[in-house]
Design an enzyme around this catalytic site. Structure first.
Site, mmCIF file in Angstrom:
data_model
loop_
_atom_site.group_PDB
_atom_site.id
_atom_site.type_symbol
_atom_site.label_atom_id
_atom_site.label_comp_id
_atom_site.label_asym_id
_atom_site.label_seq_id
_atom_site.Cartn_x
_atom_site.Cartn_y
_atom_site.Cartn_z
ATOM 1 N N LYS A 126 12.137 -14.992 2.846
ATOM 2 C CA LYS A 126 13.098 -14.024 3.399
ATOM 3 C C LYS A 126 14.081 -14.691 4.341
ATOM 4 O O LYS A 126 15.256 -14.335 4.377
ATOM 5 C CB LYS A 126 12.351 -12.912 4.143
ATOM 6 C CG LYS A 126 11.705 -11.933 3.199
ATOM 7 C CD LYS A 126 11.279 -10.683 3.926
ATOM 8 C CE LYS A 126 10.720 -9.685 2.929
ATOM 9 N NZ LYS A 126 10.116 -8.535 3.556
ATOM 10 N N LYS A 209 10.056 -11.474 -8.698
ATOM 11 C CA LYS A 209 9.391 -10.196 -8.443
ATOM 12 C C LYS A 209 10.399 -9.040 -8.475
ATOM 13 O O LYS A 209 11.526 -9.213 -8.023
ATOM 14 C CB LYS A 209 8.741 -10.289 -7.052
ATOM 15 C CG LYS A 209 7.733 -9.233 -6.734
ATOM 16 C CD LYS A 209 7.251 -9.360 -5.289
ATOM 17 C CE LYS A 209 8.311 -8.936 -4.298
ATOM 18 N NZ LYS A 209 7.844 -8.691 -2.936
ATOM 19 N N LYS A 212 13.080 -4.176 -3.961
ATOM 20 C CA LYS A 212 14.058 -3.150 -3.583
ATOM 21 C C LYS A 212 15.427 -3.761 -3.361
ATOM 22 O O LYS A 212 16.429 -3.080 -3.419
ATOM 23 C CB LYS A 212 13.629 -2.505 -2.248
ATOM 24 C CG LYS A 212 12.235 -1.984 -2.258
ATOM 25 C CD LYS A 212 11.723 -1.685 -0.838
ATOM 26 C CE LYS A 212 10.217 -1.478 -0.901
ATOM 27 N NZ LYS A 212 9.586 -1.048 0.324
HETATM 28 P P1 TYM Z 1 6.142 -3.649 0.817
HETATM 29 O O1 TYM Z 1 6.719 -2.464 1.489
HETATM 30 O O2 TYM Z 1 7.037 -4.795 0.515
HETATM 31 O O3 TYM Z 1 5.436 -3.223 -0.532
HETATM 32 C C1 TYM Z 1 4.489 -2.168 -0.523
HETATM 33 C C2 TYM Z 1 3.388 -2.452 -1.530
HETATM 34 O O4 TYM Z 1 3.952 -2.598 -2.834
HETATM 35 C C3 TYM Z 1 3.525 -3.826 -3.412
HETATM 36 N N1 TYM Z 1 4.599 -4.356 -4.259
HETATM 37 C C4 TYM Z 1 4.416 -4.779 -5.513
HETATM 38 N N2 TYM Z 1 3.329 -4.837 -6.288
HETATM 39 C C5 TYM Z 1 3.487 -5.334 -7.534
HETATM 40 N N3 TYM Z 1 4.664 -5.755 -8.034
HETATM 41 C C6 TYM Z 1 5.787 -5.729 -7.294
HETATM 42 N N4 TYM Z 1 6.950 -6.130 -7.776
HETATM 43 C C7 TYM Z 1 5.696 -5.219 -5.959
HETATM 44 N N5 TYM Z 1 6.596 -5.020 -4.968
HETATM 45 C C8 TYM Z 1 5.897 -4.505 -3.927
HETATM 46 C C9 TYM Z 1 3.248 -4.731 -2.225
HETATM 47 O O5 TYM Z 1 2.379 -5.786 -2.552
HETATM 48 C C10 TYM Z 1 2.631 -3.762 -1.239
HETATM 49 O O6 TYM Z 1 1.257 -3.585 -1.506
HETATM 50 N N6 TYM Z 1 3.786 -6.002 4.559
HETATM 51 C C11 TYM Z 1 3.696 -4.930 3.600
HETATM 52 C C12 TYM Z 1 3.469 -3.566 4.200
HETATM 53 C C13 TYM Z 1 2.333 -3.502 5.182
HETATM 54 C C14 TYM Z 1 0.968 -3.425 4.843
HETATM 55 C C15 TYM Z 1 0.285 -3.317 6.102
HETATM 56 C C16 TYM Z 1 0.259 -3.448 3.643
HETATM 57 C C17 TYM Z 1 2.457 -3.443 6.534
HETATM 58 N N7 TYM Z 1 1.215 -3.325 7.083
HETATM 59 C C18 TYM Z 1 -1.097 -3.243 6.145
HETATM 60 C C19 TYM Z 1 -1.127 -3.374 3.723
HETATM 61 C C20 TYM Z 1 -1.790 -3.266 4.953
HETATM 62 C C21 TYM Z 1 4.992 -4.871 2.790
HETATM 63 O O7 TYM Z 1 6.009 -5.324 3.223
HETATM 64 O O8 TYM Z 1 4.872 -4.186 1.626
#
Ligand code: TYM
Length: 347
Positions: A126, A209, A212
């Site tokens: 990032k 990947k 968004k």
């Molecule tokens: P975030 O908001 O980027 O994504 C949320 C969840 O979606 C999954 N994900 C995907 N899975 C498969 N293929 C993809 N292309 C894909 N894009 C996103 C992510 O793996 C995630 O599970 N840091 C985290 C949010 C977070 C969190 C936490 C998660 C904050 N605190 C505590 C678990 C526990 C994040 O940025 O996810």
């Protein structure tokens, strides 16, 4: 789904508890749905507490327009509910309403080592060449994520593959805290990463990947896309000239083809092997329309329900406030005990 939860249980001292979160930045994608939300729904059970969070404090590690952040927060909450998260069964809330996340996050900033943060691949991706200019919050983000999980003594964390390293860091933070303070207060949470949708890829480039923030809307499916758009995006998805092979091994160097097979598998609750067995030898002229039809069948009801829920933002706010109260009931005593262990005076 409870099988995986049972077999991976980390520590007998801690009751099974599931926690996960999604950032309200941009809209939800098919990657978020298949890699996360759909699996969260499968993990709801009356046998253990499941806690699902809209992690708004994580979203602001990069600039968010304030009005758009509020809408995006409600939209993620609507996405959770439209997909089947039941707020009377799971605890559904937004992170900033439970101030204990930020407080425990600070304590973990003092436990985590700079060297650990420097190894976080997502930060490197990032920040890129711009590392001097990104926010300090973006760098510290994984220790706030550890706080999200450990504030509830969560034992299981369903996530997509891209979050694995952050959950592993959470285990390192828990271990160091327990070691430094000679306690066994925090559990070693298990990442739960399984099924065909752990890494849904970009529809235009199967080596990247689905996210968004990609530049073209055609490279992702948004959870708010209507049926026509979903069908169009799948029909235009990049593929190769070969038909589908007899076995999954035949997709080894065909990332775009593999991605579409995995998406089909995840949407239809099958393994990728089963999809290949069904479509062995089929060309894209057959597979893509079948995938588009399946995707519309599964996703259109969710986007319709999301739109319905978004028509009543006050109701979403009420649900999040109630979920935040329930979350605080678990979080406050755990933070109080943490303060006590660390030696912070509290009246
Ligand atoms: P975030 O908001 O980027 O994504 C949320 C969840 O979606 C999954 N994900 C995907 N899975 C498969 N293929 C993809 N292309 C894909 N894009 C996103 C992510 O793996 C995630 O599970 N840091 C985290 C949010 C977070 C969190 C936490 C998660 C904050 N605190 C505590 C678990 C526990 C994040 O940025 O996810």
């Amino acid at each position: 789904m409870t099988d995986a939860v049972q077999t991976q249980s980390s520590d007998a001292k801690f009751a099974k508890r599931v926690f996960s979160g999604i950032k309200p930045s941009g809209g939800l994608t098919l990657g978020n749905y298949l890699g996360a939300i759909k699996r969260f729904v499968d993990m709801q059970s009356p046998d253990f507490t499941s806690i699902y969070c809209v992690v708004d404090l994580h979203a602001i590690t990069v600039w968010q327009d304030p009005a758009e952040l509020k809408t995006a927060t409600r939209e993620v909450a609507a996405g959770y509910m439209a997909a089947g998260i039941d707020p009377s069964q799971s605890i559904l809330f937004n992170q900033s309403q439970v101030s204990q996340h930020a407080e425990l996050g600070w304590i973990f900033n003092c436990v985590a080592r700079v060297g650990w943060m420097n190894r976080m691949t997502q930060f490197k991706d990032k920040a890129g060449a711009n590392a001097e200019k990104v926010s300090l919050g973006l760098y510290a983000y994984p220790s706030l994520m550890a706080a999200d999980i450990l504030l509830y003594h969560a034992t299981h964390v369903p996530v997509g593959d891209d979050q694995k390293q952050h959950v592993e860091l959470t285990r390192d933070i828990a271990s160091k805290f327990n070691h430094d303070f000679k306690t066994d207060f925090f559990p070693l949470a298990e990442p739960v990463i399984e099924g065909p949708a752990m890494r849904i890829m970009n529809l235009r480039d199967g080596t990247r990947k689905m996210s968004k923030s990609g530049e073209s809307d055609m490279e992702r499916i948004n959870m708010t896309d209507d049926a026509d758009k979903i069908a169009k995006k799948f029909k235009k998805a990049k593929t190769d000239p070969e038909p589908l092979p007899e076995t999954l091994g035949g997709l080894k160097d065909r990332p775009e083809a593999r991605n579409l097979v995995d998406i089909y598998a995840a949407l239809s609750d099958q393994t990728s092997e089963a999809v290949i067995a069904e479509y062995a030898g089929a060309g894209w002229g057959k597979f893509k329309p079948a995938l588009a039809e399946l995707a519309v069948e599964k996703l259109a009801p969710i986007s319709t329900e999301m739109a319905r829920l978004m028509d009543d933002p006050a109701e979403i706010d009420r649900i999040l406030a109630k979920g935040s109260d329930r979350a605080r009931e678990i979080a406050a005593p755990i933070l109080d005990q943490t303060y006590e262990i660390v030696g912070l005076l509290k009246a």
